[in-house]
Design a protein around this motif. Structure first.
Motif, PDB file in Angstrom:
ATOM      1  N   TYR A 285      23.652 -19.745   6.785  1.00  0.00           N
ATOM      2  CA  TYR A 285      22.775 -19.081   5.816  1.00  0.00           C
ATOM      3  C   TYR A 285      23.370 -19.168   4.406  1.00  0.00           C
ATOM      4  CZ  TYR A 285      19.604 -15.364   4.134  1.00  0.00           C
ATOM      5  OH  TYR A 285      18.653 -14.641   3.468  1.00  0.00           O
ATOM      6  N   ASP A 286      24.679 -18.960   4.299  1.00  0.00           N
ATOM      7  CA  ASP A 286      25.334 -18.977   2.988  1.00  0.00           C
ATOM      8  C   ASP A 286      25.193 -20.317   2.272  1.00  0.00           C
ATOM      9  OD1 ASP A 286      26.106 -16.432   2.716  1.00  0.00           O
ATOM     10  OD2 ASP A 286      28.257 -16.749   3.035  1.00  0.00           O
ATOM     11  N   TYR A 287      25.115 -21.387   3.040  1.00  0.00           N
ATOM     12  CA  TYR A 287      24.943 -22.704   2.431  1.00  0.00           C
ATOM     13  C   TYR A 287      23.690 -22.701   1.559  1.00  0.00           C
ATOM     14  CZ  TYR A 287      24.113 -27.728   1.970  1.00  0.00           C
ATOM     15  OH  TYR A 287      23.890 -28.988   1.468  1.00  0.00           O
ATOM     16  N   TRP A 288      22.635 -22.066   2.062  1.00  0.00           N
ATOM     17  CA  TRP A 288      21.369 -22.061   1.312  1.00  0.00           C
ATOM     18  C   TRP A 288      21.356 -21.013   0.224  1.00  0.00           C
ATOM     19  CZ3 TRP A 288      19.079 -26.386   1.791  1.00  0.00           C
ATOM     20  CH2 TRP A 288      19.273 -27.131   2.972  1.00  0.00           C
ATOM     21  N   LEU A 289      22.031 -19.878   0.479  1.00  0.00           N
ATOM     22  CA  LEU A 289      22.084 -18.839  -0.557  1.00  0.00           C
ATOM     23  C   LEU A 289      22.869 -19.308  -1.781  1.00  0.00           C
ATOM     24  CD1 LEU A 289      22.657 -15.407   1.250  1.00  0.00           C
ATOM     25  CD2 LEU A 289      20.535 -16.400   0.381  1.00  0.00           C
ATOM     26  N   THR A 290      23.717 -20.310  -1.633  1.00  0.00           N
ATOM     27  CA  THR A 290      24.525 -20.780  -2.762  1.00  0.00           C
ATOM     28  C   THR A 290      24.012 -22.106  -3.330  1.00  0.00           C
ATOM     29  OG1 THR A 290      26.053 -21.839  -1.213  1.00  0.00           O
ATOM     30  CG2 THR A 290      26.647 -19.644  -1.984  1.00  0.00           C
ATOM     31  N   GLU A 291      22.762 -22.443  -3.009  1.00  0.00           N
ATOM     32  CA  GLU A 291      22.233 -23.717  -3.508  1.00  0.00           C
ATOM     33  C   GLU A 291      22.171 -23.760  -5.031  1.00  0.00           C
ATOM     34  OE1 GLU A 291      18.919 -26.630  -1.704  1.00  0.00           O
ATOM     35  OE2 GLU A 291      18.089 -25.028  -2.931  1.00  0.00           O
ATOM     36  N   HIS A 292      22.051 -22.566  -5.651  1.00  0.00           N
ATOM     37  CA  HIS A 292      21.997 -22.519  -7.118  1.00  0.00           C
ATOM     38  C   HIS A 292      23.329 -22.948  -7.742  1.00  0.00           C
ATOM     39  CE1 HIS A 292      23.874 -18.807  -5.913  1.00  0.00           C
ATOM     40  NE2 HIS A 292      24.397 -18.748  -7.120  1.00  0.00           N
ATOM     41  N   LEU A 293      24.346 -23.206  -6.903  1.00  0.00           N
ATOM     42  CA  LEU A 293      25.654 -23.661  -7.402  1.00  0.00           C
ATOM     43  C   LEU A 293      25.993 -25.054  -6.886  1.00  0.00           C
ATOM     44  CD1 LEU A 293      27.730 -20.389  -6.823  1.00  0.00           C
ATOM     45  CD2 LEU A 293      27.149 -21.375  -9.031  1.00  0.00           C
TER      46      LEU A 293
ATOM     47  N   ALA B  92      20.266 -28.163  -8.129  1.00  0.00           N
ATOM     48  CA  ALA B  92      19.883 -28.984  -6.977  1.00  0.00           C
ATOM     49  C   ALA B  92      18.430 -29.371  -7.227  1.00  0.00           C
ATOM     50  CB  ALA B  92      20.018 -28.181  -5.682  1.00  0.00           C
ATOM     51  N   PRO B  93      17.906 -30.355  -6.481  1.00  0.00           N
ATOM     52  CA  PRO B  93      16.493 -30.684  -6.687  1.00  0.00           C
ATOM     53  C   PRO B  93      15.628 -29.433  -6.506  1.00  0.00           C
ATOM     54  CG  PRO B  93      17.546 -32.340  -5.319  1.00  0.00           C
ATOM     55  CD  PRO B  93      18.556 -31.251  -5.507  1.00  0.00           C
ATOM     56  N   GLY B  94      14.661 -29.246  -7.405  1.00  0.00           N
ATOM     57  CA  GLY B  94      13.811 -28.061  -7.322  1.00  0.00           C
ATOM     58  C   GLY B  94      14.332 -26.871  -8.100  1.00  0.00           C
ATOM     59  N   HIS B  95      15.533 -26.971  -8.658  1.00  0.00           N
ATOM     60  CA  HIS B  95      16.081 -25.879  -9.470  1.00  0.00           C
ATOM     61  C   HIS B  95      15.933 -26.230 -10.949  1.00  0.00           C
ATOM     62  CE1 HIS B  95      18.408 -23.597  -6.269  1.00  0.00           C
ATOM     63  NE2 HIS B  95      17.948 -24.659  -5.618  1.00  0.00           N
ATOM     64  N   ASP B  96      15.691 -25.205 -11.769  1.00  0.00           N
ATOM     65  CA  ASP B  96      15.497 -25.425 -13.201  1.00  0.00           C
ATOM     66  C   ASP B  96      16.770 -25.974 -13.859  1.00  0.00           C
ATOM     67  OD1 ASP B  96      12.956 -24.519 -12.953  1.00  0.00           O
ATOM     68  OD2 ASP B  96      13.250 -22.620 -14.024  1.00  0.00           O
ATOM     69  N   ALA B  97      16.583 -26.683 -14.954  1.00  0.00           N
ATOM     70  CA  ALA B  97      17.728 -27.197 -15.718  1.00  0.00           C
ATOM     71  C   ALA B  97      18.499 -26.037 -16.338  1.00  0.00           C
ATOM     72  CB  ALA B  97      17.244 -28.141 -16.811  1.00  0.00           C
ATOM     73  N   HIS B  98      19.804 -26.178 -16.395  1.00  0.00           N
ATOM     74  CA  HIS B  98      20.655 -25.139 -16.989  1.00  0.00           C
ATOM     75  C   HIS B  98      21.911 -25.800 -17.547  1.00  0.00           C
ATOM     76  CE1 HIS B  98      23.200 -21.541 -17.371  1.00  0.00           C
ATOM     77  NE2 HIS B  98      22.067 -20.858 -17.378  1.00  0.00           N
ATOM     78  N   MET B  99      22.479 -25.195 -18.574  1.00  0.00           N
ATOM     79  CA  MET B  99      23.704 -25.734 -19.170  1.00  0.00           C
ATOM     80  C   MET B  99      24.804 -25.913 -18.128  1.00  0.00           C
ATOM     81  SD  MET B  99      25.333 -26.551 -22.050  1.00  0.00           S
ATOM     82  CE  MET B  99      24.857 -25.651 -23.542  1.00  0.00           C
TER      83      MET B  99
END
Lengths: 328, 431
Positions: free
Chosen positions: A33-41, A84-91
């Motif tokens: 589960y944690d693998y997906w919860l940390t996709e924003h990183l 990751a794909p599907g996540h907004d662009a960020h600095m």
């Protein structure tokens, strides 16, 4: 520092093989589960993992072609990268993307298969606050000296620092300085080791280290080492392996790494590793993660632990990579 | 990059081998998470920012408040649906629209608001007057507008936006309590507050912002050093003082807040730091004359000396003491407290501090910070008097440095540098 490996007991030897396997295993945990919860990183994580491997002397332990494909799959038309794909662009993810591509010598692919270096530079430059000189993380406007450093880091690697108002950004950093010689997240904020790294590194990239009060800052940074050998990030706080990087790299930049006890810090970092399954944690006995792993290994590299590749204290990348990219 | 989200802080290392049952539970949670995520992505790809999508973001963010893209989707839902559109003659500023991203091409105009109350929990935790705890903060009362300051009745659009914004603020509270160091929640909350300035009349926007001081106090009550909460507090105060919220200075109240924080925990450097930043403005706004500034410095010195008497091993206290001493030594950089001081005054003050610190040695002979203070301040004294150390001072410096080497061998590299720089090697050149 060759004495280190001779003096330390066996459990304090760096478990290089285990760490390489640990990094390689990170992307095979899709049933957790944690693998997906940390996709924003994810893209940051790839940068942390890849840097670890490069410093450990195993730069090819992750397949290059797949790495390039993944990084490019995170890019938006704006030039910015999402986590990751599907996540907004960020600095933050954009800087990681640039660092990864720099490490594996893939700027050409960015130009031929991605949106191009120039577009990345434009994305980052557009995040500068032209009034104050600082940078936002994305279009929604959060500002922080982390983003300013990230912009300088990525733009200098791309050779596009001329796209932004460097002087204004430098003035902003000067406004973040405190009486103790340190820097905060914004003007008025308390000195914090992580923020000191970002501000001193940004000033170093800009060639403006003359603004740093090196004696006072060096003293404050050296006082981050506490009983047990680890470093904390602010006065009267607990030690944590990640400050082995933020504090130590800052000391290195101002030429005062010898103001702390190297051997004790080496021993502290090694006590935080999981010698069997690999990885490094914040403190001995805690869960490991890739974030603490890279900053532990990078710290050991700055401490000249035997067998590690030299790390660039400004970019947190192997020196061989920054030398090639920056034409040093 | 300095983003600590997702890293494991302070969680005990355990075997990574999961039982079959744990694995299956993980797989079920992953499936549920992906189902939600897929729904949001599919709809967003269609340009759908409707109330249905808004509700999905609530569910997803409760599972994962670090998912910044979903916070962005939520913002776009508000912009394209929930918030009322500015109309001609509306008292709302249109700045919110010109400053908002251009990414929203959503055709949806369905309001999220009416349905959002069904999915967001009723406002918990927000401080309201009369409750214990957070509203003990007198800064709230000090800054409050008198009732009736909002003279005309709000328009329908304004009360609609007001309710939407309050609902959003309430939504983030339980998430913040659970993840007090999550950058994304704090920044979303600030964005919502910015919308209040852009969309509500100043007096009404002010009532929204005033409650934030209570939140900052509440979060700092739970973790006195949380730098997110301190930063948030600084930002909120800055806005409450600004013209856009018809504000005026709150420096006295904030200074009093550092007093309270320090009294409850002398070791709270965050509070001492805040104090160091407030003092110049405080004295300026008090229109303090030279005598008042001198008296102020006396009081600060007295307070920190008393603290050092009970906690001479506490770095936080010594850093603040250094700050005061810098006011004596570097008046060009720190002019606030000593504008009328002659060099003679500065020397006299510094000598007094050195003598007081020497007295600490009677009770505490083995604390390196005391020797470090004596060493540093004695060199400052020479600097102020534009001279080299006298023979007796030099002997002291040599002795203190020997103590530092003995008590604090970790920093021996620094002691060696100081020894070389000031030519203090035993038997070295006399000055």
């Amino acid at each position: 520092m060759a004495i280190v490996s001779a003096v330390l007991p066996e459990e304090l030897q760096l478990a290089t093989t285990a760490h390489v396997k640990y990094i390689q295993s990170l992307d095979s945990r899709k049933d957790e589960y944690d693998y997906w919860l940390t996709e924003h990183l994810r893209l940051n994580g790839l940068y942390w993992g890849l840097t670890t491997l490069h410093l450990l002397g195993h730069p090819d332990a992750l397949p290059r072609a797949e790495t390039v494909d993944f990084v490019l799959s995170c890019q938006h038309d704006s030039g910015g990268f999402g986590a990751a794909p599907g996540h907004d662009a960020h600095m933050l993810s954009t800087v990681s993307a640039v660092q990864i591509l720099a490490m594996i010598d893939a700027f050409d692919e960015l130009d031929t298969r991605g949106k191009g270096k120039a577009q990345v530079g434009k994305y980052i430059a557009n995040l500068q606050n032209r009034e104050t000189g600082t940078f936002a993380g994305d279009e929604w406007g959060e500002e922080d000296t982390r983003f300013l450093y990230g912009a300088f880091n990525a733009l200098s690697l791309l050779g596009l620092l001329n796209l932004v108002d460097v002087d204004k950004a430098v003035n902003h950093i000067a406004a973040c300085a405190n009486f103790d010689g340190g820097y905060g997240v914004s003007p008025g904020a308390e000195s914090h080791a992580g923020q000191i790294f970002t501000c001193v590194a940004a000033l170093t990239i800009a060639g403006r280290q003359n603004l740093v009060d090196k004696e006072r800052l060096g003293r404050w940074l050296s006082e981050r080492q506490i009983a047990g050998g680890g470093l904390n990030g602010r006065p009267e706080k607990k030690e944590d392996v990640c400050y082995s990087w933020w504090v130590l790299s800052s000391l290195e930049m101002i030429g005062k790494t010898h103001w702390i006890d190297r051997d004790q810090l080496v021993a502290f970092i090694l006590r935080c590793q999981d010698p069997e399954r690999g990885g490094i944690s914040d403190r001995p006995g805690d869960m490991v993660d890739v974030w603490h792993t890279v900053f532990g290994i990078a710290g050991l590299s700055l401490l000249q632990y035997p067998g590690l590749q030299p790390v660039d204290e400004v970019y947190c990348m192997p020196k061989s990579a920054t030398a090639r990219v920056l034409g040093r | 990059m300095a983003d600590q989200g997702g890293s494991q802080h302070g969680i005990a290392r355990t075997s990574r081998v999961r039982t079959e049952e744990q694995k299956n539970r993980d797989l079920e949670r992953i499936a549920r998470y992906h189902e939600l995520e897929d729904q949001v992505r599919a709809r967003v790809a269609q340009g759908d920012y409707s109330s249905a999508v808004f509700q999905l973001t609530s569910k997803l963010l409760r599972l994962n408040p670090e998912y910044y893209t979903i916070w962005n989707v939520r913002r776009r839902c508000l912009i394209s649906g929930s918030f009322s559109k500015p109309s001609a003659g509306s008292s709302c500023s249109t700045a919110c629209l010109t400053s908002s991203p251009t990414a929203t091409t959503a055709p949806s105009s369905i309001s999220c608001l009416s349905s959002s109350s069904a999915t967001t929990p009723p406002a918990p935790g927000l401080p309201t007057a009369g409750k214990s705890g957070t509203t003990a903060d007198p800064t709230v009362a000090a800054a409050a507008e008198p009732p009736g300051a909002i003279e005309s009745a709000p328009s329908e659009a304004e009360s609609h936006d007001f309710t939407t914004l309050k609902s959003e603020l309430a939504f983030t509270i339980p998430l913040l309590l659970e993840s007090p160091k999550c950058y994304w929640i704090w920044s979303y909350r600030l964005w919502i507050l910015q919308q209040a300035i852009a969309r509500l009349r100043p007096a009404l926007a002010r009532t929204v912002w005033e409650e934030e001081l209570g939140l900052a106090s509440k979060m700092l009550g739970k973790d006195r050093r949380n730098f997110h909460a301190w930063g948030y507090r600084r930002h909120v105060v800055g806005q409450l003082e600004s013209r856009s919220l018809q504000g005026s200075s709150m420096v006295e109240a904030e200074f009093a807040y550092t007093d309270r924080m320090i009294k409850s925990d002398l070791s709270n450097f965050s509070a001492w730091h805040s104090r160091s930043r407030l003092i110049p403005r405080l004295l300026e706004e008090r229109a303090a004359d030279e005598a008042a500034r001198r008296a102020f410095l006396d009081k600060e010195f007295q307070q920190i000396r008393e603290a050092l008497n009970v906690g001479p091993e506490d770095q936080s206290l010594w850093y603040y003491h250094q700050f005061l001493v810098l006011n004596l030594v570097y008046p060009d950089k720190h002019p606030a407290m000593t504008p009328g001081f002659t060099v003679h005054d500065r020397v006299a003050y510094l000598k007094r501090e050195i003598d007081e610190i020497k007295e600490l040695l009677e009770d505490y002979a083995d604390i390196q910070l005391i020797y470090e203070g004596l060493f540093e301040y004695t060199l400052y004294l020479c600097q102020l008097e534009r001279r080299n150390p006298k023979a007796d001072e030099r002997a002291d410096l040599v002795e203190w440095l020997a103590k530092l080497k003995q008590l604090d061998p970790m920093r021996r590299g620094r002691w060696a540098d100081l020894e070389r720089e000031h030519e203090l090697t035993a038997g070295g050149s006399d000055v």
